[in-house]
Design a protein around this motif. Structure first.
Motif, PDB file in Angstrom:
ATOM      1  N   GLN A  90       6.071  36.784  78.638  1.00  0.00           N
ATOM      2  CA  GLN A  90       5.850  37.453  77.373  1.00  0.00           C
ATOM      3  C   GLN A  90       6.545  38.809  77.408  1.00  0.00           C
ATOM      4  O   GLN A  90       6.175  39.677  78.202  1.00  0.00           O
ATOM      5  CB  GLN A  90       4.356  37.628  77.108  1.00  0.00           C
ATOM      6  N   VAL A  91       7.541  38.990  76.563  1.00  0.00           N
ATOM      7  CA  VAL A  91       8.302  40.227  76.516  1.00  0.00           C
ATOM      8  C   VAL A  91       7.532  41.263  75.708  1.00  0.00           C
ATOM      9  O   VAL A  91       6.980  40.962  74.641  1.00  0.00           O
ATOM     10  CB  VAL A  91       9.690  39.999  75.907  1.00  0.00           C
ATOM     11  N   GLN A  92       7.506  42.482  76.225  1.00  0.00           N
ATOM     12  CA  GLN A  92       6.865  43.591  75.535  1.00  0.00           C
ATOM     13  C   GLN A  92       7.827  44.762  75.445  1.00  0.00           C
ATOM     14  O   GLN A  92       8.748  44.898  76.246  1.00  0.00           O
ATOM     15  CB  GLN A  92       5.593  44.027  76.264  1.00  0.00           C
ATOM     16  N   LEU A  93       7.603  45.616  74.460  1.00  0.00           N
ATOM     17  CA  LEU A  93       8.318  46.874  74.345  1.00  0.00           C
ATOM     18  C   LEU A  93       7.409  47.994  74.827  1.00  0.00           C
ATOM     19  O   LEU A  93       6.202  47.977  74.575  1.00  0.00           O
ATOM     20  CB  LEU A  93       8.736  47.145  72.899  1.00  0.00           C
ATOM     21  N   LEU A  94       7.985  48.968  75.522  1.00  0.00           N
ATOM     22  CA  LEU A  94       7.216  50.063  76.085  1.00  0.00           C
ATOM     23  C   LEU A  94       7.786  51.392  75.620  1.00  0.00           C
ATOM     24  O   LEU A  94       8.941  51.705  75.912  1.00  0.00           O
ATOM     25  CB  LEU A  94       7.218  49.992  77.609  1.00  0.00           C
ATOM     26  N   GLU A  95       6.979  52.172  74.913  1.00  0.00           N
ATOM     27  CA  GLU A  95       7.365  53.510  74.480  1.00  0.00           C
ATOM     28  C   GLU A  95       6.918  54.542  75.507  1.00  0.00           C
ATOM     29  O   GLU A  95       5.904  54.364  76.182  1.00  0.00           O
ATOM     30  CB  GLU A  95       6.742  53.871  73.125  1.00  0.00           C
ATOM     31  N   SER A  96       7.655  55.645  75.578  1.00  0.00           N
ATOM     32  CA  SER A  96       7.261  56.765  76.413  1.00  0.00           C
ATOM     33  C   SER A  96       7.810  58.055  75.818  1.00  0.00           C
ATOM     34  O   SER A  96       8.710  58.026  74.985  1.00  0.00           O
ATOM     35  CB  SER A  96       7.752  56.593  77.853  1.00  0.00           C
ATOM     36  N   GLY A  97       7.258  59.178  76.242  1.00  0.00           N
ATOM     37  CA  GLY A  97       7.759  60.474  75.826  1.00  0.00           C
ATOM     38  C   GLY A  97       6.897  61.225  74.835  1.00  0.00           C
ATOM     39  O   GLY A  97       7.196  62.376  74.511  1.00  0.00           O
ATOM     40  N   GLY A  98       5.839  60.603  74.348  1.00  0.00           N
ATOM     41  CA  GLY A  98       4.969  61.285  73.406  1.00  0.00           C
ATOM     42  C   GLY A  98       4.151  62.369  74.079  1.00  0.00           C
ATOM     43  O   GLY A  98       4.088  62.469  75.297  1.00  0.00           O
ATOM     44  N   GLY A  99       3.526  63.200  73.244  1.00  0.00           N
ATOM     45  CA  GLY A  99       2.702  64.269  73.767  1.00  0.00           C
ATOM     46  C   GLY A  99       2.387  65.296  72.715  1.00  0.00           C
ATOM     47  O   GLY A  99       2.590  65.080  71.525  1.00  0.00           O
ATOM     48  N   LEU A 100       1.880  66.439  73.175  1.00  0.00           N
ATOM     49  CA  LEU A 100       1.530  67.558  72.303  1.00  0.00           C
ATOM     50  C   LEU A 100       2.636  68.592  72.351  1.00  0.00           C
ATOM     51  O   LEU A 100       3.082  68.992  73.437  1.00  0.00           O
ATOM     52  CB  LEU A 100       0.209  68.176  72.759  1.00  0.00           C
ATOM     53  N   VAL A 101       3.092  69.034  71.184  1.00  0.00           N
ATOM     54  CA  VAL A 101       4.164  70.009  71.107  1.00  0.00           C
ATOM     55  C   VAL A 101       3.881  70.977  69.967  1.00  0.00           C
ATOM     56  O   VAL A 101       3.259  70.618  68.967  1.00  0.00           O
ATOM     57  CB  VAL A 101       5.533  69.307  70.923  1.00  0.00           C
ATOM     58  N   GLN A 102       4.327  72.217  70.128  1.00  0.00           N
ATOM     59  CA  GLN A 102       4.169  73.223  69.081  1.00  0.00           C
ATOM     60  C   GLN A 102       5.194  72.997  67.978  1.00  0.00           C
ATOM     61  O   GLN A 102       6.301  72.511  68.219  1.00  0.00           O
ATOM     62  CB  GLN A 102       4.332  74.615  69.679  1.00  0.00           C
ATOM     63  N   ALA A 103       4.821  73.331  66.752  1.00  0.00           N
ATOM     64  CA  ALA A 103       5.744  73.211  65.625  1.00  0.00           C
ATOM     65  C   ALA A 103       7.060  73.913  65.929  1.00  0.00           C
ATOM     66  O   ALA A 103       7.078  75.024  66.460  1.00  0.00           O
ATOM     67  CB  ALA A 103       5.115  73.786  64.364  1.00  0.00           C
ATOM     68  N   GLY A 104       8.151  73.239  65.581  1.00  0.00           N
ATOM     69  CA  GLY A 104       9.479  73.759  65.845  1.00  0.00           C
ATOM     70  C   GLY A 104      10.094  73.260  67.133  1.00  0.00           C
ATOM     71  O   GLY A 104      11.308  73.401  67.332  1.00  0.00           O
ATOM     72  N   GLY A 105       9.292  72.668  67.993  1.00  0.00           N
ATOM     73  CA  GLY A 105       9.777  72.213  69.277  1.00  0.00           C
ATOM     74  C   GLY A 105      10.361  70.824  69.244  1.00  0.00           C
ATOM     75  O   GLY A 105      10.279  70.121  68.239  1.00  0.00           O
ATOM     76  N   PRO A 106      10.964  70.400  70.367  1.00  0.00           N
ATOM     77  CA  PRO A 106      11.566  69.071  70.471  1.00  0.00           C
ATOM     78  C   PRO A 106      10.751  68.110  71.328  1.00  0.00           C
ATOM     79  O   PRO A 106       9.965  68.525  72.187  1.00  0.00           O
ATOM     80  CB  PRO A 106      12.904  69.363  71.158  1.00  0.00           C
TER      81      PRO A 106
END
Length: 114
Positions: A1-17
């Protein structure tokens, strides 16, 4: 069963990347389009950006000029570079791959504080 995996999310201040990535756990055949969607609490899942195998892209009006979608076809890996983040960008972000079937990741939370 193939799945997609996301990463890189989190908490960031407005204006940030932030940069999100999405990769399959296995081989996906004949991918036509990959994209990013997002869903805020109590809201529907909305399109953020899409990219074809040939590199054509489209963006939601709300993110144009701030977000960039890219793709490494050799890896079937997709990225979303998010700059100048706003509180209204807060949502769970999902990656999607379209073949004869639709594949979805489990989502990654992005929270932008003011």
């Amino acid at each position: 069963q193939v799945q997609l995996l996301e990463s890189g999310g989190g908490l960031v201040q407005a204006g940030g990347p932030l940069r999100l990535s999405c990769a399959p756990s296995g081989r996906i055949f004949r991918t036509k389009t990959m994209g990013w969607y997002r869903q805020a609490p109590g809201k529907q899942r909305d399109l953020v950006a899409t990219i074809t195998t040939g590199g054509s892209t489209e963006y939601a009006d709300s993110v144009k000029g701030r977000f960039t979608i890219s793709r490494d076809n050799a890896k079937n890996t997709m990225y979303l570079q998010m700059n100048s983040l706003k509180p209204e960008d807060t949502a769970v972000y999902y990656c999607n791959a379209e073949t004869v079937f639709s594949y979805w990741g489990q989502g990654t939370q992005v929270t932008v504080s003011s």
